[in-house]
Enzyme design. Structure first.
Site, mmCIF file in Angstrom:
data_model
loop_
_atom_site.group_PDB
_atom_site.id
_atom_site.type_symbol
_atom_site.label_atom_id
_atom_site.label_comp_id
_atom_site.label_asym_id
_atom_site.label_seq_id
_atom_site.Cartn_x
_atom_site.Cartn_y
_atom_site.Cartn_z
ATOM 1 N N GLU A 129 0.813 -1.223 0.000
ATOM 2 C CA GLU A 129 0.000 0.000 0.000
ATOM 3 C C GLU A 129 0.845 1.271 0.000
ATOM 4 O O GLU A 129 0.419 2.313 -0.495
ATOM 5 C CB GLU A 129 -0.969 0.015 1.174
ATOM 6 C CG GLU A 129 -2.104 -0.998 1.067
ATOM 7 C CD GLU A 129 -1.750 -2.368 1.620
ATOM 8 O OE1 GLU A 129 -0.554 -2.615 1.936
ATOM 9 O OE2 GLU A 129 -2.663 -3.196 1.755
ATOM 10 N N PHE A 188 -11.654 -7.025 14.009
ATOM 11 C CA PHE A 188 -10.598 -7.528 13.142
ATOM 12 C C PHE A 188 -10.232 -6.465 12.102
ATOM 13 O O PHE A 188 -11.102 -5.916 11.444
ATOM 14 C CB PHE A 188 -11.057 -8.814 12.447
ATOM 15 C CG PHE A 188 -10.033 -9.354 11.481
ATOM 16 C CD1 PHE A 188 -8.784 -9.782 11.931
ATOM 17 C CD2 PHE A 188 -10.294 -9.401 10.117
ATOM 18 C CE1 PHE A 188 -7.827 -10.251 11.046
ATOM 19 C CE2 PHE A 188 -9.341 -9.876 9.220
ATOM 20 C CZ PHE A 188 -8.106 -10.303 9.696
ATOM 21 N N GLN A 189 -8.951 -6.175 11.989
ATOM 22 C CA GLN A 189 -8.421 -5.174 11.050
ATOM 23 C C GLN A 189 -9.008 -3.789 11.271
ATOM 24 O O GLN A 189 -9.200 -3.030 10.328
ATOM 25 C CB GLN A 189 -8.608 -5.629 9.600
ATOM 26 C CG GLN A 189 -7.810 -6.896 9.326
ATOM 27 C CD GLN A 189 -7.599 -7.176 7.850
ATOM 28 O OE1 GLN A 189 -8.479 -6.923 7.035
ATOM 29 N NE2 GLN A 189 -6.435 -7.696 7.511
#
Ligand SMILES: Cc1ncc(C[n+]2csc(CCOP(=O)(O)OP(=O)(O)O)c2C)c(N)n1
Lengths: 164, 564
Positions: free
Chosen positions: B50, B112-113
């Site tokens: 990214e 999560f994340q």
């Protein structure tokens, strides 16, 4: 120099943290900060007290103006203005003489006793910073149980106003 | 018709005229990726990390003036993007970064994340948004593009929870947006401009110091006209290179820590400094008290907060640089006066004496490959027309000093943040924007390894980049400081166990070359550029002990340069 900067900003989540974040990221100090929505609910009014040289204050106001959420700001200390802060102070008031003395002092400072128990008084006091400081000075340190201050708010004198 | 949030994003990007989107998928953005799959107006570029997506989009913006656009997933996708966002922020590059977020019902639950993307990016964006309602989505995206591209440009993050991308609403492309809290100043104050022109007309030892604002503000032509009409010398910051033609006799080269002798001496002795789209960065000014000590200062900038931040100026002019320069040119015409020719002739005589020092000369008879020569040869082979991206270190400074940029938007480097790993993904972004152009990435063996995985992206999209790795076996810029200021204690600046870059390039499906002798430099670069449709990785084994000169030591004045 001490400055009182009054800010009109979008009443949006995160706007306050942008102001606070700016001060910590750039190493400016905040002496006090108070914020609440205005009569127009889409706007909040934030008042902050800071100290710095003229150059630093100029940078602070420019950087604040750059924040996208800031609609308008005014350095109140640049003109005639009124400054107020509210304090709630809880003090020991167990003996008759203590109670008498504290009531007398509260009257002199135009404070209101807003809560009473066998052993304590809670006083509400409004004024500028010096007045609140002076009251604390006057009460014996050992008698103070708790103080809480609202932070400074202020407004320009006369017709001048910080509005859209 | 009602569209899902994901469809709105994809439709909006098309309506906004976005052609390329740099990104990487993940759970929180799967709906968006599904919407992208079903259209072909916006081309998505799949990077390998990214950080590279943000650098590629950033360089796309630097080389075109159009905003770069990025799409990443929540959590690690967003945190990986942060370095690129900060890089764009420091150099005022328009970027819109869409980050996926966990479902709005889960925000704050350590899902999560989940990371607080708005919180993490707040100090390194111009602005950011969390979209909580699909009905706000299109307008928020419009605001993001508007804020990113106007005033002093910068990155804007739009964080979008996954459930918002699934909800439906009616979509209308918002053609315009106005914000009561955001109204960037465009026009300069004409009274201030008049004052400035008068000062310029009576100046005896003037110099123009211009920065990235001239390049990003498309003001190169106006600046060049102005400099020619006044006959003033011009120096550029690293970000400003190409804002004035390097081959013009009025150009003194770059100023600052690795600026030329003539530029730094002129700054130190001028009586009028005209700062245009520059911000008095510490790498430029050296010790601030010794910067242009005898000068009055005019400062033109779009950002009022840049003015009098580091140096107190005499005539501040807030406004779009190009607009202000045009008014200046008009006022000069009206004034009907000309600059002080006699004084200027004397000033130029002095400058020529400084120039005669030839501060950029280097040993051309060395048996080792000199990095400066590689850059000069690149200039020769590409006729000065290439887009040149760089990483960070000595090679970056040599590229800035020796390529000689005549046009704006050709020199693409991370000036403010100094991000190693920028060069290769930046070159990708430039090549996507200019498919036919020659794009060279000048890098070091340290920097290139920070985003080397992008060689895979280059194969996927057939990007015929030319990578020139000036391999000195050291983290050269660190080594140079250790040599000068730490009595040659080379603490962790030596890179052992380097990969075989030729084989590595080949493993990624590209062409690798190794160049070890000075006499092979030109032939290799020519051959590489002949391979028009291949990426070529040129590994130049360069003089390991070469240093960047001149150098102003940290804390010294600009006239206290170390010369070769
Ligand atoms: C991400 C990052 N980490 C560390 C640095 C500090 N740094 C600046 S230059 C440099 C050395 C770069 O080495 P190399 O890429 O080999 O280039 P050279 O200086 O040898 O040309 C380092 C470590 C940086 N700029 N960026």
């Amino acid at each position: 120099m001490r400055h009182i900067i009054s800010i009109l900003m979008e009443n949006e989540a995160g706007a306050l943290s942008r102001v606070a974040g700016l001060f910590s990221a750039r190493g400016y100090n905040i002496e006090s900060l108070s914020v609440a929505p205005t009569e127009d609910e889409s706007l909040s009014r934030l008042t902050l007290v800071t100290r710095g040289s003229e150059e630093i204050i100029e940078q602070i106001t420019k950087q604040l103006n750059k924040l996208v959420d800031v609609v308008k700001l005014l350095d109140l200390t640049e003109g005639p203005h009124i400054e107020r802060e509210m304090m709630l102070i809880k003090v020991k008031a167990g003996t008759a003489s203590q109670r008498e003395e504290i009531k007398r002092l509260a009257d002199i400072f135009r404070g209101n006793i807003i809560d009473v128990t066998d052993t304590t008084f809670t006083i509400e006091l409004t004024g500028d910073v010096q007045k609140l400081d002076a009251f604390i000075e006057t009460i014996k340190q050992t008698d103070i149980i708790e103080t809480v201050r609202s932070g400074v708010t202020g407004i320009s004198r006369g017709a001048k106003a910080l509005t859209l | 018709m009602e569209l899902t949030g994901a469809e709105i994003i994809s439709r909006f990007l098309k309506d906004e005229g976005v052609e390329h989107l740099f990104g990487y998928p993940g759970g929180a953005v799967l709906h968006i990726y599904d919407a992208l799959y079903q259209q072909d107006a916006v081309k998505h570029v799949l990077v390998r990390h990214e950080q590279a997506a943000t650098h590629a989009a950033d360089a796309y913006a630097r080389s075109t003036g159009k905003p770069g656009v990025v799409l990443v997933t929540s959590g690690p996708g967003a945190t990986n993007a942060v370095t690129g966002i900060a890089t764009a922020y420091m150099d005022s590059i328009p970027l819109v970064v869409i980050t996926g977020q966990v479902n709005s019902t889960l925000i704050g639950n350590d899902a999560f994340q989940e990371v607080d993307s708005v919180g993490i990016t707040r100090p390194c964006v111009k602005h950011n948004f969390l979209v909580k309602d699909v009905n706000d989505l299109a307008l928020t995206l419009k605001k993001a593009f508007y804020i990113a591209t106007t005033g002093r440009p910068g990155p804007v993050v739009v964080d979008i929870p996954k459930d918002v991308t699934a909800e439906r609403t009616r979509y209308v492309y918002p053609k315009k947006v106005t914000m009561r809290s955001y109204n960037p100043v465009v026009k300069g104050h004409s009274g201030q401009i008049k004052k400035a022109v008068n000062m310029m007309l009576s100046a005896k030892r003037p110099i123009i110091y211009s920065g990235g604002g001239v390049v990003q503000g498309d003001a190169a032509k106006s600046l060049t006209d102005l400099a020619h009409q006044f006959g003033f010398p011009v120096t550029n910051t690293s970000m400003g290179l190409g804002g004035f033609p390097a081959s013009d006799n009025q150009f003194l080269g770059m100023l600052g820590m690795h600026g030329t002798y003539e530029a730094n001496m002129s700054i130190s002795h001028c009586d009028l400094l005209i700062a245009i789209g520059a911000r008095f960065d510490d790498r430029v000014t050296g010790k601030i008290e010794k910067f242009a000590p005898g000068a009055r200062i005019i400062h033109i900038d779009i950002d009022p907060a840049s003015i009098s931040k580091n140096v107190k100026v005499d005539v501040p002019i807030v406004g779009d640089v190009n607009a202000v320069l045009k008014v200046m040119l008009g006022q000069l015409k009206e004034a009907g006066r000309s600059p002080d020719g006699e004084a200027l002739a004397k000033w130029w005589q002095q400058i020529e004496q400084w120039r005669a020092k030839e501060c950029l000369k280097y040993d051309k008879s060395s048996p080792l490959v000199k990095p400066q020569n590689v850059i000069e040869t690149l200039h020769k082979v590409t006729k000065g027309n290439a887009f040149v991206t760089s990483d960070v270190g000595q090679h970056q400074m040599w590229a800035a000093q020796y390529y000689g940029f005549d046009k704006p938007r050709r020199w693409i480097n991370s000036g403010g943040l100094g991000t190693m790993g920028f060069g290769l993904p930046a070159a990708m972004g430039v090549q996507f924007a200019h498919p036919k152009a020659q794009v060279a990435c000048i890098t070091g063996e340290g920097s290139i390894q920070m985003n080397i995985q992008e060689l895979s992206t280059c194969l996927q999209y057939n990007l015929p980049l030319k990578i020139l790795c000036l391999n000195n076996g050291y983290l050269g810029m660190v080594r140079q400081w250790q040599e000068f200021f730490y009595e040659e204690r080379y603490s962790h600046s030596y890179m052992e166990s380097l990969p075989d870059f030729v084989k590595l390039a080949e493993a990624y499906g590209h062409v690798g070359m190794q160049i070890e002798k000075p006499e092979d430099v030109e032939g290799a670069i020519k051959e590489a550029f002949k391979l028009k449709d291949r990426l070529v990785f040129m590994n130049f084994l360069t003089d390991p002990k070469e240093n960047v000169y001149p150098m102003v030591p940290a804390g010294a004045g600009l006239d206290e340069m170390i010369l070769i």
